[in-house]
Design an enzyme around this catalytic site. Sequence first.
Site, short mmCIF file in Angstrom:
data_model
loop_
_atom_site.label_atom_id
_atom_site.label_comp_id
_atom_site.label_asym_id
_atom_site.label_seq_id
_atom_site.Cartn_x
_atom_site.Cartn_y
_atom_site.Cartn_z
N ASN A 265 0.81 -1.21 0.00
CA ASN A 265 0.00 0.00 0.00
C ASN A 265 0.85 1.27 0.00
OD1 ASN A 265 -2.53 -1.17 -0.14
ND2 ASN A 265 -2.72 -1.42 2.07
N HIS B 204 -5.79 1.54 2.09
CA HIS B 204 -6.46 0.40 2.73
C HIS B 204 -7.92 0.32 2.30
CE1 HIS B 204 -3.31 0.63 6.19
NE2 HIS B 204 -2.87 -0.05 5.16
N THR C 122 3.40 -7.04 2.73
CA THR C 122 2.01 -6.64 2.98
C THR C 122 1.46 -7.42 4.17
OG1 THR C 122 -0.15 -6.24 1.95
CG2 THR C 122 0.92 -8.34 1.43
N THR C 123 0.61 -6.76 4.94
CA THR C 123 -0.04 -7.39 6.09
C THR C 123 -1.36 -8.01 5.64
OG1 THR C 123 0.91 -5.72 7.58
CG2 THR C 123 -0.95 -7.01 8.40
N PRO C 124 -1.58 -9.30 5.86
CA PRO C 124 -2.87 -9.91 5.51
C PRO C 124 -4.00 -9.19 6.24
CG PRO C 124 -1.27 -11.58 6.14
CD PRO C 124 -0.67 -10.26 6.50
N LYS C 125 -5.04 -8.83 5.50
CA LYS C 125 -6.14 -8.06 6.08
C LYS C 125 -7.47 -8.80 5.86
CE LYS C 125 -3.74 -3.74 5.15
NZ LYS C 125 -2.56 -4.42 4.54
N GLY D 106 4.61 -1.92 11.53
CA GLY D 106 3.47 -1.32 12.21
C GLY D 106 3.91 -0.40 13.33
N HIS E 247 11.48 -4.11 11.49
CA HIS E 247 11.60 -2.67 11.63
C HIS E 247 12.27 -2.42 12.98
CE1 HIS E 247 8.71 -0.96 8.45
NE2 HIS E 247 9.10 -2.17 8.08
N GLU F 250 13.30 2.17 15.17
CA GLU F 250 12.45 3.24 14.65
C GLU F 250 12.26 4.36 15.68
OE1 GLU F 250 9.28 1.91 11.54
OE2 GLU F 250 9.08 0.60 13.29
#
Length: 237
Positions: free
Chosen positions: A18, A68, A100-103, A173, A200, A203
Site C-alpha cells: 500500500n 487500505h 504486505t499485512t494480511p487483512k 506497524g 523494523h 524506529e
Amino acid sequence: MVDFYQKLPKIELHAHLNGSLSNRALEELRELKYGTDRTKEGDDGFYKILNGQLLSLEECFQKFRYAHDLTDRRESLELATKRVVEEFARDNVVYLELRTTPKSTANMSKREYLITVLDVLRKVPEYQPSILVKLLPSIDRSKGVLEGEENVTLAIELAALYPGMIVGLDLSGNPFGTKFDDFVPSLRRARDHGFRLALHCGEFDDEQEVKEMFELGVDRIGHGTFITDIEFRSNAA
C-alpha cells in the site's frame, strides 16, 4: 542524470504494497470503487494528495488509510498489486521484495487477501519478465500478538502452496504501546520454518529493543534510525 538512474538495474528490499501505490494507481483504484463522483466524504484530502499539494503529516498518513480502503476487495487488491509491480519494473527494478499485512475485510478473509497477492505475483513472469518478485507477509505490531500468530500460520500454510514465493516475514506497524519480546515466539516459529526475518528496528529510541532484536537474529533491518554505531557493532559481533 535522472535518465541514467532510471536505466540502472536496481534491487528493492523494502517495499510495502500500500505504501508503494503511486498517485496514478490510487486514482484508478478510487474510480474502480466509487466511480468518477468526487462528492464522496474525504475527497478534498484525497485530491490534495493527487494534485501534489503541500500536506501536513496527518494528511500524509491519510494516504495509507485511502490505500487500505481502496484495496478491500479481491478485484481492487489484484489491480493494486499488478500496478505496483509494473511501476517498479518501469523503474528498472530487477528484484523486488514486496511486503504486505494480511487483512480481513467485509469482502475477503486474510487467507483470500494473501492468495490474491500471491496469484498476481506468480503470473509476473508472464507480463513483466524483467522483474523477479518475492513476498514477505507482515506482522503489524499494533494489531497484537494473536494476529501476528495468525499471520505466521497463514504464511507457513501458503508457502507450501506457492513454493519459492514467500521468502521471509516482516515485523512492522506502529511500535508504540507494544513489546517486541511478545512477538518473539511467532518470529522464532517463522524462522524455524525457513523464513528470513525483516524487522523494523530502531524506529524510536529504545536501546533494549534493539538489543533484543539482534539477540533474536535479524536478516534485514528496516529503518534503523536510532541504532548507534556502538550498538550496531556490539550487537552484530
